[in-house]
Design an enzyme around this catalytic site. Structure first.
Site, short mmCIF file in Angstrom:
data_model
loop_
_atom_site.label_atom_id
_atom_site.label_comp_id
_atom_site.label_asym_id
_atom_site.label_seq_id
_atom_site.Cartn_x
_atom_site.Cartn_y
_atom_site.Cartn_z
N ASN A 90 0.79 -1.22 0.00
CA ASN A 90 0.00 0.00 0.00
C ASN A 90 0.83 1.28 0.00
OD1 ASN A 90 -2.40 1.82 0.76
ND2 ASN A 90 -1.06 2.00 2.56
N SER A 143 -4.27 2.46 -8.41
CA SER A 143 -5.03 3.70 -8.43
C SER A 143 -5.81 3.80 -9.73
CB SER A 143 -4.09 4.90 -8.31
OG SER A 143 -4.78 6.12 -8.51
N TYR A 156 3.62 10.06 -11.09
CA TYR A 156 2.84 9.17 -10.23
C TYR A 156 2.05 8.13 -11.02
CZ TYR A 156 -0.95 7.93 -6.94
OH TYR A 156 -1.86 7.27 -6.15
N LYS A 160 1.63 3.76 -10.72
CA LYS A 160 0.42 3.03 -10.39
C LYS A 160 0.02 2.07 -11.51
CE LYS A 160 -0.21 4.37 -6.23
NZ LYS A 160 -0.10 3.37 -5.14
#
Length: 253
Positions: A90, A143, A156, A160
């Site tokens: 996580n 995500s 980012y 993900k």
């Protein structure tokens, strides 16, 4: 009691989605070890909440971007709690920044924590599961950003997407050992990672208005899906990705 008798390890477990998943796992009967890097108080609070539910809790500090942290966390957690049945990857960061002047250090750190850290941690957990036998479950927090872009998330979103892809490939590599690998894809969840970005009340309201369910997500909204994928109720689910976004992804109008 979907996780009764199981041991669950969670990275980034002192706040947000990780903390919510840790407490829910304990509520469902599991002993839980969390990895964290921030303030000790948050980690201690999560352990106290786990123990208040009658389960064993362990908090171990370490930077997931360092490969040695993975083997240390999995080894120490397994020594303390007996084995590793479920692993939840996580831990993640998202320092919002424009693309054209993105500092190399920001890009590299985001990659190191979100993608490299997930790889090292999942690899260490999988090796422990294989060595002890009996299979297991791995759930990675990807995500909605694995599927869509973000102007200030060019560093980012690739991480993900990589985490989602890692689970697909790991599902193939580990299926022969009875280890299932799946990911959850949260939409916008109100956590520390986006606290500053959503401090603007107007922006927060506009984003909530785009969600068919009419609100942004909370960490607890992810706890149930994570527990489901970790449990025997999902015993024939592997290589899958579960959107947990209130319908945001499908709302194109």
């Amino acid at each position: 009691m979907l996780l009764e008798g199981k041991t669950v390890l969670i990275t980034g477990g002192s706040s947000g989605i990780g903390a919510a998943a840790a407490v829910e796992a304990a509520r469902q009967g599991a002993d839980v070890a969390i990895n964290y890097i921030g303030a000790d108080a948050g980690a201690h609070d999560v352990v106290a909440r786990i123990e208040a539910l009658g389960r064993r809790g362990v908090a171990l500090k370490g930077d997931v971007a360092e490969p040695d942290t993975a083997t240390a966390f999995v080894g120490r957690a397994a020594d303390a709690l007996g084995r590793v049945d479920v692993f939840v990857s996580n831990a993640g960061i998202c320092p919002f920044h424009a693309f054209l002047d993105m500092p190399a250090a920001t890009f590299e750190r985001t990659m190191a924590v979100n993608l490299h850290g997930a790889f090292y941690m999942v690899q260490a957990a999988a090796n422990r599961m294989v060595a002890q036998g009996g299979g297991g479950a791995i759930v990675a927090v990807s995500s909605i950003s694995a599927l869509v872009g973000g102007e200030y998330q060019t560093h980012y979103t690739p991480t993900k997407a990589g985490v989602h892809s890692l689970m697909q490939s790991a599902a193939i590599a580990l299926g022969r050992y009875g280890i299932r690998c799946n990911s959850v894809l949260p939409g916008t969840i109100l956590t520390e990672i986006n606290r500053d970005d959503l401090a603007d009340t107007g922006k927060r309201e506009r984003m909530a208005a785009r969600v068919p369910l009419g609100r942004l997500g909370e960490p607890e909204d992810l706890a149930g899906p994570i527990v489901f994928l970790a449990s025997d109720m999902a015993r024939y689910v592997t290589g899958a990705a579960l959107l947990v976004d209130g319908g945001a992804y499908v709302n194109l109008q």
